[in-house]
Design a protein around this motif. Structure first.
Motif, PDB file in Angstrom:
ATOM      1  N   VAL A  43       1.206  10.963   2.720  1.00 39.61           N
ATOM      2  CA  VAL A  43      -0.001  11.158   3.263  1.00 39.61           C
ATOM      3  C   VAL A  43       0.121  11.914   4.443  1.00 39.61           C
ATOM      4  O   VAL A  43       0.820  11.980   5.098  1.00 39.61           O
ATOM      5  CB  VAL A  43      -0.417   9.709   3.676  1.00 39.61           C
ATOM      6  N   LYS A  44      -0.936  13.205   4.314  1.00 37.31           N
ATOM      7  CA  LYS A  44      -1.111  13.862   5.510  1.00 37.31           C
ATOM      8  C   LYS A  44      -2.047  13.543   6.135  1.00 37.31           C
ATOM      9  O   LYS A  44      -1.981  13.484   7.415  1.00 37.31           O
ATOM     10  CB  LYS A  44      -1.495  15.532   4.864  1.00 37.31           C
ATOM     11  N   GLN A  45      -3.133  12.972   5.871  1.00 35.16           N
ATOM     12  CA  GLN A  45      -4.407  12.589   6.712  1.00 35.16           C
ATOM     13  C   GLN A  45      -5.029  11.407   5.753  1.00 35.16           C
ATOM     14  O   GLN A  45      -5.595  11.761   4.758  1.00 35.16           O
ATOM     15  CB  GLN A  45      -5.429  13.475   6.810  1.00 35.16           C
ATOM     16  N   PRO A  46      -5.151  10.157   6.342  1.00 34.68           N
ATOM     17  CA  PRO A  46      -5.872   9.228   5.572  1.00 34.68           C
ATOM     18  C   PRO A  46      -7.283   9.308   6.037  1.00 34.68           C
ATOM     19  O   PRO A  46      -7.719   9.774   6.920  1.00 34.68           O
ATOM     20  CB  PRO A  46      -5.101   7.811   6.317  1.00 34.68           C
ATOM     21  N   TYR A  47      -8.075   8.729   4.896  1.00 33.72           N
ATOM     22  CA  TYR A  47      -9.434   8.618   5.016  1.00 33.72           C
ATOM     23  C   TYR A  47      -9.992   7.507   4.805  1.00 33.72           C
ATOM     24  O   TYR A  47     -11.434   7.255   4.301  1.00 33.72           O
ATOM     25  CB  TYR A  47     -10.060   9.901   4.293  1.00 33.72           C
ATOM     26  N   GLY A  48      -9.160   6.358   4.654  1.00 31.87           N
ATOM     27  CA  GLY A  48      -9.587   5.077   4.332  1.00 31.87           C
ATOM     28  C   GLY A  48      -8.575   3.959   4.925  1.00 31.87           C
ATOM     29  O   GLY A  48      -7.786   4.348   5.164  1.00 31.87           O
ATOM     30  N   MET A  49      -9.189   2.574   4.586  1.00 27.84           N
ATOM     31  CA  MET A  49      -8.046   1.516   4.865  1.00 27.84           C
ATOM     32  C   MET A  49      -7.907   0.940   3.649  1.00 27.84           C
ATOM     33  O   MET A  49      -9.006   0.778   2.755  1.00 27.84           O
ATOM     34  CB  MET A  49      -8.459   0.735   6.226  1.00 27.84           C
ATOM     35  N   ILE A  50      -6.934  -0.057   3.490  1.00 29.40           N
ATOM     36  CA  ILE A  50      -6.520  -0.740   2.301  1.00 29.40           C
ATOM     37  C   ILE A  50      -7.287  -2.101   2.588  1.00 29.40           C
ATOM     38  O   ILE A  50      -6.870  -2.797   3.512  1.00 29.40           O
ATOM     39  CB  ILE A  50      -5.272  -0.775   1.976  1.00 29.40           C
ATOM     40  N   LEU A  51      -8.118  -2.700   1.823  1.00 31.75           N
ATOM     41  CA  LEU A  51      -8.468  -4.108   1.826  1.00 31.75           C
ATOM     42  C   LEU A  51      -7.910  -4.901   0.610  1.00 31.75           C
ATOM     43  O   LEU A  51      -8.073  -4.397  -0.420  1.00 31.75           O
ATOM     44  CB  LEU A  51     -10.059  -4.026   1.864  1.00 31.75           C
ATOM     45  N   LYS A  52      -7.398  -6.148   1.245  1.00 32.43           N
ATOM     46  CA  LYS A  52      -6.713  -6.985  -0.152  1.00 32.43           C
ATOM     47  C   LYS A  52      -7.208  -8.311  -0.026  1.00 32.43           C
ATOM     48  O   LYS A  52      -7.831  -8.928   1.135  1.00 32.43           O
ATOM     49  CB  LYS A  52      -5.342  -6.854  -0.070  1.00 32.43           C
ATOM     50  N   THR A  53      -7.346  -9.054  -1.123  1.00 31.86           N
ATOM     51  CA  THR A  53      -7.493 -10.417  -1.294  1.00 31.86           C
ATOM     52  C   THR A  53      -6.145 -11.312  -0.798  1.00 31.86           C
ATOM     53  O   THR A  53      -5.152 -10.526  -0.581  1.00 31.86           O
ATOM     54  CB  THR A  53      -7.907 -10.899  -2.517  1.00 31.86           C
ATOM     55  N   GLU A  54      -6.108 -12.452  -0.611  1.00 30.99           N
ATOM     56  CA  GLU A  54      -5.146 -13.244  -0.340  1.00 30.99           C
ATOM     57  C   GLU A  54      -3.940 -13.011  -1.441  1.00 30.99           C
ATOM     58  O   GLU A  54      -2.677 -13.059  -0.966  1.00 30.99           O
ATOM     59  CB  GLU A  54      -5.227 -14.655   0.047  1.00 30.99           C
ATOM     60  N   SER A  55      -4.246 -13.039  -2.530  1.00 28.53           N
ATOM     61  CA  SER A  55      -3.410 -12.801  -3.777  1.00 28.53           C
ATOM     62  C   SER A  55      -2.715 -11.337  -3.671  1.00 28.53           C
ATOM     63  O   SER A  55      -1.909 -11.107  -4.466  1.00 28.53           O
ATOM     64  CB  SER A  55      -4.004 -13.259  -4.898  1.00 28.53           C
ATOM     65  N   GLY A  56      -3.295 -10.478  -2.984  1.00 27.31           N
ATOM     66  CA  GLY A  56      -2.892  -9.180  -3.045  1.00 27.31           C
ATOM     67  C   GLY A  56      -3.734  -7.990  -3.925  1.00 27.31           C
ATOM     68  O   GLY A  56      -3.478  -6.925  -3.922  1.00 27.31           O
ATOM     69  N   GLU A  57      -5.075  -8.864  -4.593  1.00 32.88           N
ATOM     70  CA  GLU A  57      -5.750  -7.681  -5.337  1.00 32.88           C
ATOM     71  C   GLU A  57      -6.306  -7.047  -4.115  1.00 32.88           C
ATOM     72  O   GLU A  57      -6.883  -7.239  -3.017  1.00 32.88           O
ATOM     73  CB  GLU A  57      -6.741  -8.686  -5.834  1.00 32.88           C
ATOM     74  N   VAL A  58      -6.246  -5.658  -4.605  1.00 34.08           N
ATOM     75  CA  VAL A  58      -6.877  -4.382  -4.008  1.00 34.08           C
ATOM     76  C   VAL A  58      -8.248  -4.247  -4.290  1.00 34.08           C
ATOM     77  O   VAL A  58      -8.847  -4.075  -5.435  1.00 34.08           O
ATOM     78  CB  VAL A  58      -6.226  -3.141  -4.226  1.00 34.08           C
ATOM     79  N   LEU A  59      -9.212  -4.583  -3.080  1.00 37.08           N
ATOM     80  CA  LEU A  59     -10.690  -4.553  -3.059  1.00 37.08           C
ATOM     81  C   LEU A  59     -11.286  -3.011  -2.729  1.00 37.08           C
ATOM     82  O   LEU A  59     -12.149  -2.534  -3.024  1.00 37.08           O
ATOM     83  CB  LEU A  59     -11.208  -5.758  -2.156  1.00 37.08           C
ATOM     84  N   SER A  60     -10.325  -2.263  -2.048  1.00 36.25           N
ATOM     85  CA  SER A  60     -10.695  -0.947  -1.636  1.00 36.25           C
ATOM     86  C   SER A  60      -9.397   0.184  -1.403  1.00 36.25           C
ATOM     87  O   SER A  60      -8.714  -0.573  -0.626  1.00 36.25           O
ATOM     88  CB  SER A  60     -11.426  -1.025  -0.525  1.00 36.25           C
TER      89      SER A  60
END
Length: 208
Positions: free
Chosen positions: A184-201
């Protein structure tokens, strides 16, 4: 002869001190002008928001002398590069206004994922332009993370919020690379997950 040398030394010292004093006064005037210019934008009513508090303080610190560790000063008319082709051409001033507007849209009432993603992306665009380090970005996003945790997005509860740091290895399960690369050179977002680890964003990122 010795007295004359002492007198010349004292005169030179006085001149040097006078020039130094003038330089310091000039720097103070420049910093005050910069701070007033930035304050016109980030001390407006729409920036009076707990989510923006650390970001506002960090932006105002850019008006300090160039040895400030917070980053570098840029004119409000400086152009901000696009992240994606669909992005608008913005100046620093219009991007700052956009950040405040997107913050309000994201956090007034129920959090909407699209508004949240646009807000986070805009803040990261400021990082890319101003040179904020990852530690400061963690502080800037602290209240955002607190507000997002426990919220319901896409009918699912967000339990984990992860920030991506520069230099992190690209993981396409949790990131959305905007160009080829392993890091990663420059991020443009954050990682959102459920309790089980499912990625929402997934976090968008420029890579290298």
């Amino acid at each position: 002869m010795r007295i004359e040398m002492v007198i010349n030394f004292l005169i030179l010292a006085c001149i040097t001190n006078s020039l130094l004093a003038l330089a310091i006064l000039s720097l103070i005037r420049i910093c005050n002008h910069r701070r007033k210019t930035l304050a016109l934008v980030v001390e407006r009513e729409d920036w009076d928001n707990e989510v923006l508090r650390v970001l506002r303080r960090s932006i105002l610190s850019l008006a300090e002398p160039s040895w400030s560790p917070q980053g570098r000063y840029l004119s409000l008319t400086t152009t901000v590069p696009k992240v994606e082709e669909a992005d608008l051409n913005l100046t620093v001033q219009t991007l700052l206004a956009q950040v405040a507007s997107e913050c309000k849209a994201a956090f007034n009432g129920d959090i909407k994922l699209a508004n949240l993603e646009r807000f986070v992306k805009s803040v990261y665009r400021l990082q890319a332009r101003f040179g904020f380090n990852d530690t400061l970005m963690t502080d800037i996003f602290a209240m955002t993370v607190e507000r997002v945790k426990g919220s319901v997005l896409l009918a699912k509860k967000v339990e984990r919020v992860e920030l991506v740091k520069s230099g992190a290895r690209v993981d396409e399960k949790t990131m959305w690379p905007l160009n080829p690369g392993l890091r990663v050179k420059q991020p443009y977002g954050m990682i959102l997950k459920t309790e089980s680890g499912e990625v929402l964003s997934r976090a968008k990122a420029h890579c290298h």
